[in-house]
Design a protein around this motif. Structure first.
Motif, short mmCIF file in Angstrom:
data_model
loop_
_atom_site.label_atom_id
_atom_site.label_comp_id
_atom_site.label_asym_id
_atom_site.label_seq_id
_atom_site.Cartn_x
_atom_site.Cartn_y
_atom_site.Cartn_z
N LEU A 48 0.95 -1.20 -0.22
CA LEU A 48 0.00 -0.04 0.13
C LEU A 48 0.75 1.21 0.10
N ILE A 49 0.38 2.27 -0.75
CA ILE A 49 1.04 3.58 -0.73
C ILE A 49 0.20 4.58 -0.17
N ILE A 50 0.78 5.12 0.84
CA ILE A 50 -0.03 6.51 1.26
C ILE A 50 0.46 7.75 0.60
N LEU A 51 0.01 8.41 -0.23
CA LEU A 51 0.50 9.43 -1.19
C LEU A 51 0.06 10.99 -1.01
N ASP A 52 0.59 11.74 -0.72
CA ASP A 52 0.29 13.11 -0.38
C ASP A 52 0.19 13.79 -1.99
N ILE A 53 -0.74 14.40 -2.43
CA ILE A 53 -0.98 14.90 -3.57
C ILE A 53 -0.14 16.11 -3.99
N MET A 54 -0.11 17.25 -2.92
CA MET A 54 0.49 18.27 -2.94
C MET A 54 2.08 18.19 -2.30
N MET A 55 3.16 17.82 -3.19
CA MET A 55 4.30 17.98 -2.86
C MET A 55 5.30 18.79 -3.91
N PRO A 56 6.55 19.34 -3.29
CA PRO A 56 7.29 20.00 -4.14
C PRO A 56 7.92 19.10 -5.19
N GLY A 57 8.38 19.58 -6.22
CA GLY A 57 9.17 18.75 -7.09
C GLY A 57 8.21 17.94 -8.25
N SER A 71 2.91 -1.01 -11.47
CA SER A 71 2.58 -1.72 -10.45
C SER A 71 0.93 -1.58 -10.27
N HIS A 72 0.08 -2.60 -9.68
CA HIS A 72 -1.17 -2.37 -9.22
C HIS A 72 -1.35 -1.95 -7.95
N VAL A 73 -0.31 -1.67 -6.99
CA VAL A 73 -0.56 -1.62 -5.49
C VAL A 73 -1.53 -0.35 -5.19
N PRO A 74 -2.10 -0.80 -4.25
CA PRO A 74 -3.43 0.36 -3.95
C PRO A 74 -2.53 1.61 -3.62
N VAL A 75 -3.43 2.80 -3.73
CA VAL A 75 -2.84 3.97 -3.45
C VAL A 75 -3.90 4.81 -2.82
N LEU A 109 -6.96 4.70 9.63
CA LEU A 109 -6.59 3.38 9.91
C LEU A 109 -7.70 2.47 9.22
N ALA A 110 -8.84 3.08 9.16
CA ALA A 110 -10.12 2.27 8.50
C ALA A 110 -9.82 2.26 7.05
N ARG A 111 -9.28 3.03 6.26
CA ARG A 111 -9.17 3.30 5.16
C ARG A 111 -8.18 2.17 4.49
N VAL A 112 -7.02 2.25 5.42
CA VAL A 112 -5.85 1.39 5.16
C VAL A 112 -6.12 0.05 5.32
N LYS A 113 -6.86 -0.28 6.18
CA LYS A 113 -7.41 -1.94 6.33
C LYS A 113 -8.22 -2.42 5.18
N ALA A 114 -9.12 -1.32 4.76
CA ALA A 114 -10.08 -1.73 3.71
C ALA A 114 -9.37 -2.13 2.51
N LEU A 115 -8.31 -1.14 2.23
CA LEU A 115 -7.41 -1.27 0.93
C LEU A 115 -6.69 -2.60 0.83
N LEU A 116 -6.14 -2.75 1.88
CA LEU A 116 -5.46 -4.03 2.26
C LEU A 116 -6.01 -5.02 2.03
N ARG A 117 -7.25 -4.99 2.62
CA ARG A 117 -8.12 -6.30 2.71
C ARG A 117 -8.50 -6.85 1.35
N ARG A 118 -8.76 -5.70 0.48
CA ARG A 118 -9.14 -5.84 -1.00
C ARG A 118 -8.00 -6.18 -1.75
N TYR A 119 -6.88 -5.65 -1.64
CA TYR A 119 -5.77 -5.96 -2.33
C TYR A 119 -5.15 -7.45 -2.09
N CYS A 120 -5.04 -7.87 -0.85
CA CYS A 120 -4.45 -9.07 -0.28
C CYS A 120 -5.29 -10.19 -0.46
#
Length: 240
Positions: A48-57, A71-75, A109-120
């Motif tokens: 799983l990747i937790i990814l901020d949208i607004m970043m420098p660069g 990759s199809h890893v959930p974001v 945490l709820a979002r993380v667990k849901a995405l990991l459950r679907r992915y794994c």
């Protein structure tokens, strides 16, 4: 086995807080302060990747587009913007979910667990003793009902996990008209709210691009105006 999560966030305080939370839940966590580090640290072990949208660069949107090339890893996007257009851009870039800042750790945490459950769970082949694979066929479209394996005109189509589940649900119920709310609550497993409609429509649009001969005149995922969507008539169902 511990799930591996990569946090990509330029705000050190947020990054550290999320890392402490996830490590406390037993996850293995890596950190990246920008998109370039993210691409370097992304590996086959990343779940799983937790990814901020607004970043420098380079923005999180661009990074997600690069990730989707290999990759199809959930974001899970973290965004300070709550406008619907920003959420749609994130989903179209390949994101699986989004969380608007400021957010509670409980919601994260709820979002993380849901995405990991679907992915794994849903993305992996089912453990079965059957020696044959079950298939559904519609014209030149062929779908494995046990795990994510889809062919169109003999060529494999790479569907995201939620796209596959959406297609399979409708294909197994070809006469049923699914409302947007019905689809969202069946697949995402969360209560439907007004903004959830955009999530469903984006996935329908992306799925049509991949499976329809002419996405502008869809024959497989059909729109029933004022009611929702339904699948075309199943031509053949067999095991191989």
């Amino acid at each position: 086995m511990k799930n591996h999560i990569l946090i990509v966030e330029d705000d050190e305080a947020i990054r550290e807080g999320v890392r402490i939370l996830l490590e406390g839940e037993g996850y293995t966590v890596q950190e990246a302060e920008d998109g370039f580090q993210c691409l370097k640290k992304l590996s086959a072990e990343t779940d799983l990747i937790i990814l901020d949208i607004m970043m420098p660069g380079i923005s999180g949107i661009k990074i997600c587009e690069e990730i989707r090339k290999t990759s199809h890893v959930p974001v899970l996007f973290l965004t300070a913007k709550g406008q619907e257009s920003d959420k749609l851009i994130g989903l179209m870039a390949g994101g699986d979910d989004y969380l608007v800042k400021p957010f509670s750790y409980a919601e994260l945490l709820a979002r993380v667990k849901a995405l990991l459950r679907r992915y794994c769970v849903y993305s992996q082949p089912l453990k079965t003793e059957k020696k044959t694979k079950q298939w559904l066929e519609y014209g030149k479209l062929k779908v494995n009902t046990q795990y994510n394996e889809v062919y169109r005109e003999g060529e494999e189509i790479h569907l995201r996990e939620m796209e596959y589940r959406l297609l399979l649900l409708m294909m197994e119920n070809p006469q049923k008209i699914f409302s947007i709310q019905n689809l969202y609550e069946s697949l995402w497993g969360e209560p439907f709210v007004y903004t959830s409609a955009n999530t469903v429509m984006v996935h329908i649009r992306k799925l049509r691009i991949k499976i329809e001969a002419d996405p502008q005149k869809p024959q497989i995922i059909q729109t029933v105006w004022g009611k929702g969507y339904r699948f075309g008539r199943i031509v053949e169902k067999k095991a191989k």
